[in-house]
Design a protein around this motif. Structure first.
Motif, PDB file in Angstrom:
ATOM      1  N   TYR A  37       0.790  -1.198  -0.016  1.00 13.37           N
ATOM      2  CA  TYR A  37      -0.018  -0.077  -0.059  1.00 13.37           C
ATOM      3  C   TYR A  37       0.967   1.265  -0.046  1.00 13.37           C
ATOM      4  O   TYR A  37       1.807   1.248   0.740  1.00 13.37           O
ATOM      5  N   PHE A  38       0.582   2.321  -0.836  1.00  7.69           N
ATOM      6  CA  PHE A  38       1.164   3.488  -0.853  1.00  7.69           C
ATOM      7  C   PHE A  38       0.302   4.444   0.021  1.00  7.69           C
ATOM      8  O   PHE A  38      -0.519   5.026  -0.492  1.00  7.69           O
ATOM      9  N   ASP A  39       0.808   4.859   1.157  1.00 14.46           N
ATOM     10  CA  ASP A  39       0.192   5.735   2.053  1.00 14.46           C
ATOM     11  C   ASP A  39       0.427   7.037   1.632  1.00 14.46           C
ATOM     12  O   ASP A  39       1.368   7.767   2.377  1.00 14.46           O
ATOM     13  N   LYS A  40      -0.590   7.796   0.953  1.00 14.18           N
ATOM     14  CA  LYS A  40      -0.154   9.121   0.368  1.00 14.18           C
ATOM     15  C   LYS A  40      -0.129  10.153   1.442  1.00 14.18           C
ATOM     16  O   LYS A  40       0.471  11.134   1.204  1.00 14.18           O
ATOM     17  N   TYR A  41      -0.728  10.049   2.546  1.00 11.48           N
ATOM     18  CA  TYR A  41      -0.582  11.005   3.722  1.00 11.48           C
ATOM     19  C   TYR A  41       0.916  11.017   4.255  1.00 11.48           C
ATOM     20  O   TYR A  41       1.187  12.144   4.542  1.00 11.48           O
ATOM     21  N   SER A  42       1.508   9.990   3.887  1.00 10.31           N
ATOM     22  CA  SER A  42       2.819   9.803   4.401  1.00 10.31           C
ATOM     23  C   SER A  42       3.770  10.844   3.561  1.00 10.31           C
ATOM     24  O   SER A  42       4.907  11.537   4.263  1.00 10.31           O
ATOM     25  N   PHE A  43       3.518  11.012   2.222  1.00 10.42           N
ATOM     26  CA  PHE A  43       4.572  12.050   1.703  1.00 10.42           C
ATOM     27  C   PHE A  43       3.834  13.326   1.374  1.00 10.42           C
ATOM     28  O   PHE A  43       4.483  14.270   1.047  1.00 10.42           O
ATOM     29  N   GLU A  44       2.531  13.241   1.395  1.00 15.24           N
ATOM     30  CA  GLU A  44       1.684  14.763   0.985  1.00 15.24           C
ATOM     31  C   GLU A  44       1.999  15.490   2.472  1.00 15.24           C
ATOM     32  O   GLU A  44       1.947  16.945   1.873  1.00 15.24           O
ATOM     33  N   GLY A  45       2.466  14.947   3.249  1.00 14.12           N
ATOM     34  CA  GLY A  45       2.408  16.199   4.493  1.00 14.12           C
ATOM     35  C   GLY A  45       4.034  16.359   4.628  1.00 14.12           C
ATOM     36  O   GLY A  45       4.360  17.064   5.813  1.00 14.12           O
ATOM     37  N   LEU A  46       4.845  16.006   3.841  1.00 11.08           N
ATOM     38  CA  LEU A  46       6.227  16.286   3.988  1.00 11.08           C
ATOM     39  C   LEU A  46       6.817  17.283   2.696  1.00 11.08           C
ATOM     40  O   LEU A  46       6.795  17.035   1.356  1.00 11.08           O
ATOM     41  N   PRO A  47       6.887  18.620   3.341  1.00  7.66           N
ATOM     42  CA  PRO A  47       7.217  19.599   2.258  1.00  7.66           C
ATOM     43  C   PRO A  47       8.229  19.310   1.181  1.00  7.66           C
ATOM     44  O   PRO A  47       8.397  19.793   0.259  1.00  7.66           O
ATOM     45  N   HIS A  48       9.421  18.434   1.901  1.00  9.60           N
ATOM     46  CA  HIS A  48      10.519  18.250   0.976  1.00  9.60           C
ATOM     47  C   HIS A  48      10.242  17.371  -0.102  1.00  9.60           C
ATOM     48  O   HIS A  48      10.925  17.028  -1.112  1.00  9.60           O
ATOM     49  N   ILE A  49       8.882  16.651  -0.021  1.00  8.26           N
ATOM     50  CA  ILE A  49       8.409  15.775  -0.882  1.00  8.26           C
ATOM     51  C   ILE A  49       7.367  16.299  -1.858  1.00  8.26           C
ATOM     52  O   ILE A  49       7.313  16.429  -3.103  1.00  8.26           O
TER      53      ILE A  49
END
Length: 186
Positions: A37-49
């Motif tokens: 599973y790709f947990d979108k909230y894990s990367f959407e909440g990181l400004p450097h990503i």
């Protein structure tokens, strides 16, 4: 996509794969079961990503785009970042019209007669996109395409219920899995 963005994509894919990949048994919106599973909230909440991802997604927008519309909930941070990147107005597509206030399904912009591109996070079959297309069409939108962060479906990116609607992903499931393989071998 610009050559500068193309050079950054492998590193961005590696970062997303590292922070967002979960292993286990997951039921997807489509009803499919996946072990990854790709947990979108894990990367959407990181400004450097989020910043370089929004830039890459923005470069996939068709030139005639007038409004970008993020689908609830994962498309909202992406469309907001893309709006800041491009200067295009953003709209926000609910799963259904709210029962109070404006009682609208699409907030932020009037879509009537406008060339709209949907923004989504992770797409497997496109069920949420098909639902949003129905709502946007009822409001008179001219939906031109979908730009997504990750296409995790099988085969070429396409919305099963709307195969004529082009889907432009930054990454496919395979792109991220390649990065996971690279990480595991290091």
């Amino acid at each position: 996509m610009s050559s500068e963005t193309m050079l950054l994509l492998p590193d961005l894919a590696r970062q997303i794969a590292k922070v967002a990949t979960l292993e286990g048994e997951f039921v997807l919106r489509s009803g499919q079961v996946s072990e990854r599973y790709f947990d979108k909230y894990s990367f959407e909440g990181l400004p450097h990503i989020l910043r370089p991802l929004a830039r890459a997604m923005s470069e996939l927008l068709p030139p005639e785009t007038e409004i970008i519309a993020g689908l609830e909930l994962g498309g909202v941070p992406l469309v907001t970042a893309m709006s800041l990147e491009t200067g295009l107005p953003a709209a926000f597509v609910r799963k259904e019209p709210k029962s109070y206030g404006t009682c609208r399904a699409i907030e932020g912009q009037n879509l009537t007669g406008r060339k709209v591109v949907f923004v989504e996070d992770v797409i497997s079959t496109g069920g949420a996109v098909a639902d949003a297309l129905r709502l946007a069409t009822q409001e008179g939108a001219d939906v031109r395409a979908v730009v997504c962060a990750i296409w995790r479906g099988d085969g070429a990116p396409a919305i099963h219920a709307a195969p004529e609607l082009p889907v432009y992903p930054v990454f496919t499931r395979a792109d991220l899995e390649v990065q996971l393989g690279d990480q595991e071998s290091q």
